[in-house]
Design an enzyme around this catalytic site. Sequence first.
Site, PDB file in Angstrom:
ATOM      1  N   SER A   1       0.855  -1.195   0.009  1.00  0.00           N
ATOM      2  CA  SER A   1       0.042   0.087  -0.120  1.00  0.00           C
ATOM      3  C   SER A   1       0.968   1.254  -0.039  1.00  0.00           C
ATOM      4  O   SER A   1       1.597   1.230   0.926  1.00  0.00           O
ATOM      5  CB  SER A   1      -1.029  -0.096   1.162  1.00  0.00           C
ATOM      6  OG  SER A   1      -1.442   1.208   1.583  1.00  0.00           O
TER       7      SER A   1
ATOM      8  N   HIS B   1      -1.389  -1.214  -4.077  1.00  0.00           N
ATOM      9  CA  HIS B   1      -2.588  -0.772  -3.447  1.00  0.00           C
ATOM     10  C   HIS B   1      -2.653   0.699  -3.257  1.00  0.00           C
ATOM     11  O   HIS B   1      -1.623   1.209  -2.882  1.00  0.00           O
ATOM     12  CB  HIS B   1      -2.783  -1.547  -2.101  1.00  0.00           C
ATOM     13  CG  HIS B   1      -3.989  -1.401  -1.291  1.00  0.00           C
ATOM     14  ND1 HIS B   1      -5.055  -2.041  -1.562  1.00  0.00           N
ATOM     15  CD2 HIS B   1      -4.400  -0.565  -0.215  1.00  0.00           C
ATOM     16  CE1 HIS B   1      -6.126  -1.904  -0.582  1.00  0.00           C
ATOM     17  NE2 HIS B   1      -5.507  -0.830   0.132  1.00  0.00           N
TER      18      HIS B   1
ATOM     19  N   ASP C   1      -4.773   3.857  -1.794  1.00  0.00           N
ATOM     20  CA  ASP C   1      -5.835   4.075  -0.893  1.00  0.00           C
ATOM     21  C   ASP C   1      -6.115   5.564  -1.168  1.00  0.00           C
ATOM     22  O   ASP C   1      -5.600   6.536  -0.992  1.00  0.00           O
ATOM     23  CB  ASP C   1      -5.082   4.101   0.596  1.00  0.00           C
ATOM     24  CG  ASP C   1      -5.076   2.717   1.366  1.00  0.00           C
ATOM     25  OD1 ASP C   1      -6.114   1.901   1.140  1.00  0.00           O
ATOM     26  OD2 ASP C   1      -3.882   2.382   1.510  1.00  0.00           O
TER      27      ASP C   1
ATOM     28  N   MET D   1      -8.871   8.438  -0.203  1.00  0.00           N
ATOM     29  CA  MET D   1      -9.652   8.632   1.005  1.00  0.00           C
ATOM     30  C   MET D   1     -10.147  10.282   0.632  1.00  0.00           C
ATOM     31  O   MET D   1      -9.447  11.104   0.102  1.00  0.00           O
ATOM     32  CB  MET D   1      -8.773   8.799   2.101  1.00  0.00           C
ATOM     33  CG  MET D   1      -8.085   7.485   2.550  1.00  0.00           C
ATOM     34  SD  MET D   1      -7.355   7.694   4.089  1.00  0.00           S
ATOM     35  CE  MET D   1      -6.378   6.029   4.093  1.00  0.00           C
TER      36      MET D   1
ATOM     37  N   HIS E   1      -8.450   1.230  -3.465  1.00  0.00           N
ATOM     38  CA  HIS E   1      -9.464   1.041  -2.400  1.00  0.00           C
ATOM     39  C   HIS E   1     -10.153   2.535  -2.272  1.00  0.00           C
ATOM     40  O   HIS E   1      -9.340   3.328  -1.664  1.00  0.00           O
ATOM     41  CB  HIS E   1      -8.703   0.559  -1.280  1.00  0.00           C
ATOM     42  CG  HIS E   1      -9.237   0.521   0.100  1.00  0.00           C
ATOM     43  ND1 HIS E   1      -8.470   0.171   1.123  1.00  0.00           N
ATOM     44  CD2 HIS E   1     -10.646   0.433   0.297  1.00  0.00           C
ATOM     45  CE1 HIS E   1      -9.680   0.177   2.082  1.00  0.00           C
ATOM     46  NE2 HIS E   1     -10.693   0.311   1.544  1.00  0.00           N
TER      47      HIS E   1
ATOM     48  N   MET F   1     -12.204   4.771  -0.455  1.00  0.00           N
ATOM     49  CA  MET F   1     -12.633   5.011   0.980  1.00  0.00           C
ATOM     50  C   MET F   1     -13.186   6.349   0.810  1.00  0.00           C
ATOM     51  O   MET F   1     -12.945   7.611   1.231  1.00  0.00           O
ATOM     52  CB  MET F   1     -11.706   5.114   2.032  1.00  0.00           C
ATOM     53  CG  MET F   1     -11.142   3.807   2.578  1.00  0.00           C
ATOM     54  SD  MET F   1      -9.624   3.693   3.309  1.00  0.00           S
ATOM     55  CE  MET F   1      -8.594   3.728   1.863  1.00  0.00           C
TER      56      MET F   1
ATOM     57  N   MET G   1     -11.295  -5.208   6.284  1.00  0.00           N
ATOM     58  CA  MET G   1     -10.440  -4.433   6.973  1.00  0.00           C
ATOM     59  C   MET G   1     -10.127  -4.843   8.247  1.00  0.00           C
ATOM     60  O   MET G   1     -11.093  -5.162   9.057  1.00  0.00           O
ATOM     61  CB  MET G   1     -11.168  -3.068   7.073  1.00  0.00           C
ATOM     62  CG  MET G   1     -11.614  -2.063   5.807  1.00  0.00           C
ATOM     63  SD  MET G   1      -9.863  -1.950   4.927  1.00  0.00           S
ATOM     64  CE  MET G   1      -8.882  -0.991   6.193  1.00  0.00           C
TER      65      MET G   1
ATOM     66  N   ASP H   1      -6.371  -5.924   4.753  1.00  0.00           N
ATOM     67  CA  ASP H   1      -5.842  -4.586   4.920  1.00  0.00           C
ATOM     68  C   ASP H   1      -5.794  -4.075   6.330  1.00  0.00           C
ATOM     69  O   ASP H   1      -6.745  -3.694   6.774  1.00  0.00           O
ATOM     70  CB  ASP H   1      -6.628  -3.690   3.963  1.00  0.00           C
ATOM     71  CG  ASP H   1      -5.894  -2.474   3.738  1.00  0.00           C
ATOM     72  OD1 ASP H   1      -5.009  -2.040   4.090  1.00  0.00           O
ATOM     73  OD2 ASP H   1      -6.674  -1.581   2.940  1.00  0.00           O
TER      74      ASP H   1
HETATM   75  C1  DX5 Z   1      -6.174   2.092   5.875  1.00  0.00           C
HETATM   76  C2  DX5 Z   1      -5.658   1.650   4.456  1.00  0.00           C
HETATM   77  C3  DX5 Z   1      -4.520   0.825   4.434  1.00  0.00           C
HETATM   78  C4  DX5 Z   1      -3.320   0.951   4.866  1.00  0.00           C
HETATM   79  C5  DX5 Z   1      -2.665   0.022   5.675  1.00  0.00           C
HETATM   80  O1  DX5 Z   1      -7.266   2.772   5.697  1.00  0.00           O
HETATM   81  O2  DX5 Z   1      -6.826   1.183   3.621  1.00  0.00           O
HETATM   82  O3  DX5 Z   1      -4.461   0.195   3.120  1.00  0.00           O
HETATM   83  O4  DX5 Z   1      -2.170   1.460   4.126  1.00  0.00           O
HETATM   84  O5  DX5 Z   1      -1.819   0.410   6.362  1.00  0.00           O
HETATM   85  P1  DX5 Z   1      -0.975  -0.659   7.501  1.00  0.00           P
HETATM   86  O6  DX5 Z   1      -0.361  -1.601   6.455  1.00  0.00           O
HETATM   87  O7  DX5 Z   1       0.325   0.471   7.710  1.00  0.00           O
HETATM   88  O8  DX5 Z   1      -1.767  -0.686   8.597  1.00  0.00           O
HETATM   89 ZN    ZN Z   2      -6.362  -0.061   1.800  1.00  0.00          ZN
END
Ligand code: DX5
Ligand code: ZN
Length: 245
Positions: A28, A53, A55, A57, A86, A88, A157, A195
């Site tokens: 990620s 990956h 993320d 947001m 992903h 969010m 998650m 994740d």
């Molecule tokens: C959190 C993200 C994850 C995040 C995980 O909202 O969806 O993908 O990068 O990070 P680690 O592996 O550091 O928990």
């Molecule tokens: Zn993620």
Amino acid sequence: MGRDSAADDAGRRHSLGTLVSVVELVPSILSADFARLADEVAAAERGGGSVIHVDVMDGHFVPNITVGPPIVQSLRKHTRLPLDCHLMIENPDEFIPAFAEAGANWVSVHYEACRHLHRTLELIASHDMEPAVVINPATAEDLLIPVLGMVHHVLVMSVNPGFGGQKFIPYALKKIRRLKELRQEMGLKFRIEVDGGVAHDTVARVVEAGAELLVAGHAVFGEGHAERDARSLLEAAQRASMQAV
Ligand code: DX5
Ligand code: ZN
């Protein structure tokens, strides 16, 4: 990139003819150095990362803001690995065409953010991307039963989404096991992704539970040695996978 590039590798036959899952490391970029993103991704790939990956947001669905289609478009020029986006975000339907245009391969949306989840998953597939659904730690996996037949993967998650480097929530293991059972009972092929908080101290447990796509942010990029740290985490996952067979 073909829609089934990774899905085709979803299983392999082991010598006794039993179908066993292949674990893949999914770095990620959330914990990467964004000023050196192409180099960071290349290093994670050299270390064995096989899907990237991203993320996304929006500051509404989760209390943080990150990146969107322009970063996906830039990354697309620097890696041939599948880009696993992903989302969010609220109202993901509004942004799905832009992610397709940018070169995303897999798009996952949160059960909690979609009023019409079936429609949203169809929309993703209609743009020639792999649709996936994500559940937060407080959402029951059985709520996904009606859509399991239409997803490329389910993302469990194991932290509350929004930030990297959080502590793994062990209840996720129970959900992973249940999804594996459901997949078998229903005769489906979706893959199981996890994740949040996946690192050396948790990776064996998630693999033993049945997770196949292992997202890791801090454990890969947190120390600034993505190649080395991706490799050692993947090796730990592969050892756990061999023991689980
Ligand atoms: C959190 C993200 C994850 C995040 C995980 O909202 O969806 O993908 O990068 O990070 P680690 O592996 O550091 O928990
Ligand atoms: Zn993620």
